[in-house]
Design a protein around this motif. Structure first.
Motif: not given
Length: 231
Positions: A132-138, A180-200
DNA sequence: GCGACAG
DNA sequence: ATCTTGTCGC
Protein backbone atom coordinates in the motif's frame (compact mmCIF):
# COMPACT_ATOMS: atom_id res chain seq x y z
CA UNK A 1 -2.70 -14.76 9.28
CA UNK A 2 -0.11 -12.26 10.28
CA UNK A 3 3.09 -12.50 8.19
CA UNK A 4 4.81 -10.40 10.81
CA UNK A 5 4.52 -13.13 13.44
CA UNK A 6 7.90 -14.24 12.17
CA UNK A 7 9.46 -10.99 13.31
CA UNK A 8 8.61 -11.80 16.90
CA UNK A 9 11.30 -14.47 17.15
CA UNK A 10 13.90 -12.75 15.03
CA UNK A 11 17.23 -11.39 16.28
CA UNK A 12 18.95 -8.16 15.19
CA UNK A 13 21.33 -9.85 12.77
CA UNK A 14 18.48 -11.65 11.00
CA UNK A 15 16.40 -8.48 11.06
CA UNK A 16 19.02 -6.66 9.03
CA UNK A 17 19.07 -9.48 6.48
CA UNK A 18 15.29 -9.23 6.15
CA UNK A 19 15.68 -5.54 5.43
CA UNK A 20 18.26 -6.25 2.72
CA UNK A 21 15.90 -8.75 1.11
CA UNK A 22 12.91 -6.41 1.20
CA UNK A 23 14.96 -3.65 -0.36
CA UNK A 24 14.52 -5.00 -3.87
CA UNK A 25 10.75 -4.70 -3.58
CA UNK A 26 10.71 -0.94 -3.02
CA UNK A 27 8.57 0.97 -5.51
CA UNK A 28 8.77 4.74 -5.99
CA UNK A 29 6.14 4.82 -8.72
CA UNK A 30 4.16 8.09 -8.48
CA UNK A 31 0.83 8.01 -6.72
CA UNK A 32 -2.05 8.17 -9.22
CA UNK A 33 -4.51 11.04 -8.95
CA UNK A 34 -5.58 13.05 -5.91
CA UNK A 35 -5.85 11.21 -2.61
CA UNK A 36 -9.32 11.33 -1.08
CA UNK A 37 -8.37 9.83 2.27
CA UNK A 38 -5.11 9.98 4.21
CA UNK A 39 -4.36 8.13 7.41
CA UNK A 40 -1.90 8.53 10.25
CA UNK A 41 -0.37 5.71 12.29
CA UNK A 42 1.32 6.04 15.66
CA UNK A 43 2.38 4.02 18.69
CA UNK A 44 2.29 4.94 22.36
CA UNK A 45 3.71 3.05 25.32
CA UNK A 46 4.81 3.55 28.90
CA UNK A 47 8.57 3.74 29.27
CA UNK A 48 9.94 0.44 30.44
CA UNK A 49 6.87 -1.44 29.23
CA UNK A 50 6.60 -3.62 26.12
CA UNK A 51 2.87 -3.13 25.79
CA UNK A 52 2.37 -1.16 22.60
CA UNK A 53 -0.75 0.88 21.90
CA UNK A 54 -1.39 1.48 18.20
CA UNK A 55 -3.69 3.92 16.47
CA UNK A 56 -4.48 4.42 12.80
CA UNK A 57 -6.83 7.28 12.04
CA UNK A 58 -8.31 8.11 8.65
CA UNK A 59 -8.96 11.69 7.56
CA UNK A 60 -10.95 12.92 4.59
CA UNK A 61 -9.38 15.43 2.22
CA UNK A 62 -9.32 18.33 1.81
CA UNK A 63 -11.09 19.19 5.07
CA UNK A 64 -8.97 16.82 7.19
CA UNK A 65 -11.98 15.66 9.19
CA UNK A 66 -11.54 12.26 10.90
CA UNK A 67 -13.79 9.55 9.49
CA UNK A 68 -12.52 6.36 11.14
CA UNK A 69 -10.00 4.96 13.57
CA UNK A 70 -8.57 1.58 14.55
CA UNK A 71 -7.05 0.96 17.99
CA UNK A 72 -5.07 -2.12 19.07
CA UNK A 73 -2.88 -2.94 22.10
CA UNK A 74 -0.32 -5.74 22.02
CA UNK A 75 2.97 -6.68 23.65
CA UNK A 76 6.15 -6.52 21.58
CA UNK A 77 9.12 -8.84 22.20
CA UNK A 78 11.53 -6.70 20.21
CA UNK A 79 13.56 -3.89 21.81
CA UNK A 80 14.07 -0.43 20.37
CA UNK A 81 17.20 -0.45 18.26
CA UNK A 82 17.87 2.50 15.91
CA UNK A 83 17.43 1.18 12.38
CA UNK A 84 15.23 -1.72 13.46
CA UNK A 85 12.17 0.17 14.68
CA UNK A 86 9.87 -1.74 12.33
CA UNK A 87 10.45 -5.02 14.13
CA UNK A 88 9.23 -3.48 17.35
CA UNK A 89 6.19 -1.62 16.05
CA UNK A 90 4.90 -3.38 12.92
CA UNK A 91 3.20 -6.41 14.48
CA UNK A 92 0.67 -4.32 16.40
CA UNK A 93 0.27 -1.88 13.52
CA UNK A 94 -0.49 -4.80 11.23
CA UNK A 95 -3.43 -5.79 13.44
CA UNK A 96 -4.70 -2.24 13.49
CA UNK A 97 -4.43 -2.12 9.69
CA UNK A 98 -6.31 -5.41 9.22
CA UNK A 99 -9.05 -4.19 11.49
CA UNK A 100 -9.38 -0.94 9.54
CA UNK A 101 -12.32 -1.16 7.13
CA UNK A 102 -11.94 2.15 5.35
CA UNK A 103 -8.47 1.96 3.81
CA UNK A 104 -6.90 5.37 3.02
CA UNK A 105 -5.24 6.23 -0.28
CA UNK A 106 -1.99 6.77 1.56
CA UNK A 107 -0.72 6.07 5.08
CA UNK A 108 1.62 8.50 6.84
CA UNK A 109 3.74 6.89 9.52
CA UNK A 110 5.81 8.19 12.41
CA UNK A 111 9.45 7.62 11.49
CA UNK A 112 11.31 7.30 8.21
CA UNK A 113 10.70 5.51 4.96
CA UNK A 114 13.65 5.55 2.54
CA UNK A 115 15.67 7.81 4.83
CA UNK A 116 17.23 4.81 6.51
CA UNK A 117 20.74 3.26 6.37
CA UNK A 118 19.38 0.35 4.30
CA UNK A 119 16.46 2.34 2.81
CA UNK A 120 14.10 0.25 4.90
CA UNK A 121 12.55 2.55 7.49
CA UNK A 122 9.28 1.56 9.13
CA UNK A 123 7.15 3.31 6.48
CA UNK A 124 8.84 1.49 3.60
CA UNK A 125 8.82 -1.83 5.42
CA UNK A 126 5.14 -1.59 6.26
CA UNK A 127 4.22 -0.36 2.78
CA UNK A 128 5.79 -3.44 1.25
CA UNK A 129 4.14 -5.78 3.79
CA UNK A 130 0.66 -4.44 3.15
CA UNK A 131 1.38 -3.50 -0.48
CA UNK A 132 0.00 0.00 0.00
CA UNK A 133 1.16 3.59 -0.57
CA UNK A 134 2.98 4.86 2.52
CA UNK A 135 5.33 7.65 3.52
CA UNK A 136 7.35 8.53 6.57
CA UNK A 137 7.33 11.74 8.59
CA UNK A 138 9.99 11.91 11.30
CA UNK A 139 10.94 14.54 13.82
CA UNK A 140 14.61 13.60 13.84
CA UNK A 141 17.20 12.41 11.30
CA UNK A 142 18.34 8.80 11.42
CA UNK A 143 20.75 9.03 8.51
CA UNK A 144 21.73 11.77 6.07
CA UNK A 145 22.18 15.54 6.08
CA UNK A 146 20.89 18.59 4.29
CA UNK A 147 21.64 22.19 3.31
CA UNK A 148 20.22 25.23 5.02
CA UNK A 149 16.47 25.56 4.83
CA UNK A 150 14.38 28.74 4.45
CA UNK A 151 12.31 29.62 7.53
CA UNK A 152 8.95 29.89 5.82
CA UNK A 153 6.35 27.12 5.89
CA UNK A 154 6.51 25.05 2.72
CA UNK A 155 10.26 25.45 2.20
CA UNK A 156 12.06 22.19 1.50
CA UNK A 157 15.48 20.84 0.64
CA UNK A 158 16.71 17.37 -0.25
CA UNK A 159 17.76 15.05 2.57
CA UNK A 160 20.92 13.36 1.29
CA UNK A 161 22.71 10.21 2.38
CA UNK A 162 26.03 10.62 0.66
CA UNK A 163 25.20 11.46 -2.96
CA UNK A 164 21.78 9.82 -2.85
CA UNK A 165 18.53 11.59 -2.04
CA UNK A 166 16.59 9.69 0.60
CA UNK A 167 13.96 12.23 1.56
CA UNK A 168 13.03 15.87 2.02
CA UNK A 169 13.60 18.25 4.89
CA UNK A 170 10.35 20.18 5.17
CA UNK A 171 9.57 23.37 7.04
CA UNK A 172 6.09 22.39 8.15
CA UNK A 173 5.58 25.57 10.16
CA UNK A 174 7.26 28.98 9.86
CA UNK A 175 10.24 29.49 12.19
CA UNK A 176 9.97 26.02 13.69
CA UNK A 177 12.37 23.09 13.34
CA UNK A 178 11.63 21.05 10.21
CA UNK A 179 10.28 17.52 9.83
CA UNK A 180 11.82 14.87 7.61
CA UNK A 181 9.61 13.18 5.07
CA UNK A 182 10.47 10.32 2.76
CA UNK A 183 8.75 7.86 0.42
CA UNK A 184 7.65 4.68 2.08
CA UNK A 185 6.29 2.62 -0.80
CA UNK A 186 4.41 3.38 -4.03
CA UNK A 187 4.82 7.15 -3.77
CA UNK A 188 7.44 9.51 -5.24
CA UNK A 189 9.45 12.28 -3.57
CA UNK A 190 7.09 14.82 -5.16
CA UNK A 191 4.11 12.92 -3.81
CA UNK A 192 5.46 13.05 -0.27
CA UNK A 193 5.75 16.83 -0.47
CA UNK A 194 2.28 17.34 -1.89
CA UNK A 195 0.65 14.94 0.53
CA UNK A 196 2.48 16.36 3.54
CA UNK A 197 1.38 19.89 2.64
CA UNK A 198 -2.25 18.77 2.39
CA UNK A 199 -2.12 17.49 5.97
CA UNK A 200 -0.51 20.55 7.57
CA UNK A 201 -2.58 23.08 9.52
CA UNK A 202 -1.20 25.52 12.11
CA UNK A 203 1.13 23.04 13.79
CA UNK A 204 4.53 21.50 13.11
CA UNK A 205 3.20 17.98 12.67
CA UNK A 206 0.66 16.76 10.11
CA UNK A 207 -2.90 16.51 11.45
CA UNK A 208 -2.73 12.77 10.70
CA UNK A 209 0.23 12.38 13.05
CA UNK A 210 -1.27 14.60 15.74
CA UNK A 211 -4.57 12.75 15.83
CA UNK A 212 -2.99 9.29 15.69
CA UNK A 213 -0.77 10.32 18.58
CA UNK A 214 -3.74 11.59 20.54
CA UNK A 215 -5.73 8.36 20.08
CA UNK A 216 -2.76 6.11 20.83
CA UNK A 217 -2.30 7.99 24.09
CA UNK A 218 -5.99 7.74 24.96
CA UNK A 219 -5.79 4.00 24.40
CA UNK A 220 -2.69 3.73 26.59
CA UNK A 221 -4.36 5.64 29.42
CA UNK A 222 -7.51 3.56 29.19
CA UNK A 223 -9.54 6.52 27.93
CA UNK A 224 -10.40 4.75 24.69
CA UNK A 225 -11.16 1.13 23.83
CA UNK A 226 -9.58 -1.18 21.31
CA UNK A 227 -11.53 -1.67 18.13
CA UNK A 228 -12.66 -0.06 14.90
CA UNK A 229 -14.92 2.96 14.78
CA UNK A 230 -16.28 4.69 11.69
CA UNK A 231 -18.11 7.99 11.84
C1' DG B 1 38.62 3.46 17.44
C1' DC B 2 34.91 7.19 17.93
C1' DG B 3 30.59 9.23 17.46
C1' DA B 4 25.61 8.97 15.80
C1' DC B 5 21.55 6.77 16.43
C1' DA B 6 13.57 7.13 13.79
C1' DG B 7 10.36 5.74 18.14
C1' DA C 1 8.65 7.03 23.29
C1' DT C 2 7.30 9.22 28.26
C1' DC C 3 7.86 12.05 32.64
C1' DT C 4 6.69 17.55 33.53
C1' DT C 5 6.42 23.91 34.84
C1' DG C 6 7.60 27.52 33.50
C1' DT C 7 9.05 30.49 30.03
C1' DC C 8 10.91 32.73 25.75
C1' DG C 9 9.44 34.46 21.18
C1' DC C 10 6.51 35.40 17.14
Amino acid sequence: MNPLEYYKTIKPVEAKKVQQQLRQKISLEPFDGDPEYVAGADISFNRGSDMMHAAIIVLRLPDLQPVAHSLVSEETPFPYIPGLLAFRELPVLWKAWQQLQLKPDVLIMDGHGLAHPRRMGIATHFGIEIDWPTMGCAKNILTGSHDELAAKKGASVALMDGDEQVGLTLRSRTNVNPVYISPGHKVSFDDTYKIAMKTLTKYKLPRTTRLAHKWANRLRRGEAEEGYVEQ
